[in-house]
Scaffold this motif. Structure first.
Motif, PDB file in Angstrom:
ATOM      1  N   ASP A 137      41.636  46.891  49.535  1.00 37.64           N
ATOM      2  CA  ASP A 137      41.057  45.546  49.495  1.00 37.64           C
ATOM      3  C   ASP A 137      41.292  44.839  50.837  1.00 37.64           C
ATOM      4  O   ASP A 137      41.896  45.408  51.753  1.00 37.64           O
ATOM      5  N   HIS A 138      40.784  43.622  50.938  1.00 38.81           N
ATOM      6  CA  HIS A 138      40.780  42.894  52.210  1.00 38.81           C
ATOM      7  C   HIS A 138      42.158  42.535  52.747  1.00 38.81           C
ATOM      8  O   HIS A 138      42.311  42.200  53.902  1.00 38.81           O
ATOM      9  N   ILE A 139      43.176  42.598  51.869  1.00 38.89           N
ATOM     10  CA  ILE A 139      44.529  42.216  52.262  1.00 38.89           C
ATOM     11  C   ILE A 139      45.126  43.250  53.230  1.00 38.89           C
ATOM     12  O   ILE A 139      45.989  42.933  54.035  1.00 38.89           O
TER      13      ILE A 139
ATOM     14  N   TYR B 175      39.815  44.343  44.456  1.00 45.46           N
ATOM     15  CA  TYR B 175      40.241  45.745  44.457  1.00 45.46           C
ATOM     16  C   TYR B 175      39.621  46.663  43.396  1.00 45.46           C
ATOM     17  O   TYR B 175      39.518  47.861  43.644  1.00 45.46           O
TER      18      TYR B 175
ATOM     19  N   CYS C 105      46.277  48.374  48.109  1.00 48.22           N
ATOM     20  CA  CYS C 105      46.042  46.926  48.095  1.00 48.22           C
ATOM     21  C   CYS C 105      47.365  46.273  48.475  1.00 48.22           C
ATOM     22  O   CYS C 105      48.256  46.971  48.968  1.00 48.22           O
ATOM     23  N   GLY C 106      47.504  44.983  48.286  1.00 45.88           N
ATOM     24  CA  GLY C 106      48.732  44.311  48.721  1.00 45.88           C
ATOM     25  C   GLY C 106      49.968  44.960  48.125  1.00 45.88           C
ATOM     26  O   GLY C 106      50.869  45.402  48.833  1.00 45.88           O
ATOM     27  N   THR C 107      49.996  45.027  46.809  1.00 49.47           N
ATOM     28  CA  THR C 107      51.140  45.639  46.120  1.00 49.47           C
ATOM     29  C   THR C 107      50.870  47.084  45.714  1.00 49.47           C
ATOM     30  O   THR C 107      51.801  47.804  45.350  1.00 49.47           O
TER      31      THR C 107
ATOM     32  N   VAL D 259      49.396  47.688  42.997  1.00 45.13           N
ATOM     33  CA  VAL D 259      49.338  47.648  41.533  1.00 45.13           C
ATOM     34  C   VAL D 259      47.894  47.528  41.036  1.00 45.13           C
ATOM     35  O   VAL D 259      47.420  48.341  40.233  1.00 45.13           O
ATOM     36  N   GLY D 260      47.182  46.495  41.519  1.00 45.64           N
ATOM     37  CA  GLY D 260      45.824  46.248  41.018  1.00 45.64           C
ATOM     38  C   GLY D 260      44.898  47.425  41.267  1.00 45.64           C
ATOM     39  O   GLY D 260      44.140  47.841  40.371  1.00 45.64           O
TER      40      GLY D 260
ATOM     41  N   ASP E 186      41.687  34.063  44.188  1.00 41.35           N
ATOM     42  CA  ASP E 186      42.966  34.788  44.011  1.00 41.35           C
ATOM     43  C   ASP E 186      43.931  33.956  43.203  1.00 41.35           C
ATOM     44  O   ASP E 186      43.935  32.752  43.287  1.00 41.35           O
TER      45      ASP E 186
HETATM   46  C1  RB5 Z   1      44.979  40.306  46.572  1.00 39.25           C
HETATM   47  O1  RB5 Z   1      43.824  40.322  45.819  1.00 39.25           O
HETATM   48  C2  RB5 Z   1      46.156  40.992  45.868  1.00 39.25           C
HETATM   49  O2  RB5 Z   1      46.266  40.487  44.572  1.00 39.25           O
HETATM   50  C3  RB5 Z   1      46.003  42.510  45.822  1.00 39.25           C
HETATM   51  O3  RB5 Z   1      45.912  43.024  47.105  1.00 39.25           O
HETATM   52  C4  RB5 Z   1      47.120  43.277  45.151  1.00 39.25           C
HETATM   53  O4  RB5 Z   1      48.364  42.946  45.673  1.00 39.25           O
HETATM   54  C5  RB5 Z   1      47.112  43.373  43.684  1.00 39.25           C
HETATM   55  O5  RB5 Z   1      47.839  44.182  43.087  1.00 39.25           O
END
Ligand code: RB5
Length: 171
Positions: free
Chosen positions: A8-10, A42, A65-67, A69-70, A171
């Motif tokens: 994703d964009h993060i 994501y 993605c950031g974590t 998880v998603g 978000d």
């Molecule tokens: C940003 O949408 C953030 O929520 C995503 O990158 C991620 O960390 C989710 O699990």
């Protein structure tokens, strides 16, 4: 190896770094985006990246993605996807060796780029240690899930993306 990748964009820079890293090691990379830092979501990239693996266009996948998880949860909704969210080498090895994980997921805001490279190497190098017992467990996992409307339907998220573009989500 043919590796399908998505983010994703993060964490676009982390994904771009990993694309170059994989290519420098001689792998063929299928880059499913996202390609910039424009806000997106994501599930789109989890689905697209996983489907390239389950339909045979790629041998293995990586989602970030950031974590982590998603996008890992999203990838796992694709029938036949076995995405393992990891932040260390040993778990990456375990996932491939024992569960024949076909996608590795990582949190680009959680795991450093050096460790991401190492995890990637271990995931690609580790062989699945096939036994009848492991095959049984994997068979039980693989019969779960799958959604006819979603499977290999590239327009599945069209309405969602339109709403996203109109600013109906945040978000
Ligand atoms: C940003 O949408 C953030 O929520 C995503 O990158 C991620 O960390 C989710 O699990």
């Amino acid at each position: 190896m043919r590796v399908s990748i998505g983010c994703d964009h993060i964490v676009t820079e982390v994904k771009n770094h990993l694309v170059k890293y994989l290519e420098s090691k001689g792998h063929e990379v299928v880059d499913n985006g996202t390609f910039d830092k424009k806000r997106t979501h994501y599930p789109i990239y989890g689905k697209n990246t996983a489907e390239k693996v389950t339909n045979g266009e790629a041998d293995l996948g990586v989602v970030i993605c950031g974590t982590g998880v998603g996008i890992s949860i999203s990838a796992n909704k694709v029938k036949g996807a076995r995405a393992a969210l990891v932040g260390d080498i040993e778990t990456a090895r375990y996932a491939k060796e024992n569960l024949n994980a076909n996608i590795i997921a990582m949190g680009g805001r959680i795991v450093g780029v050096g460790l991401i490279e190492n995890i990637m190497d271990v995931f690609l190098e580790t062989e699945y240690n096939k036994t009848p017992e492991k095959e049984e467990i994997i068979k039980k996992i693989d019969i779960l899930g799958g959604n006819e409307e979603q499977s290999n339907n590239e327009h599945f998220f069209d309405e969602f993306i339109e709403k996203w573009d109109r600013g109906e989500y945040h978000d």
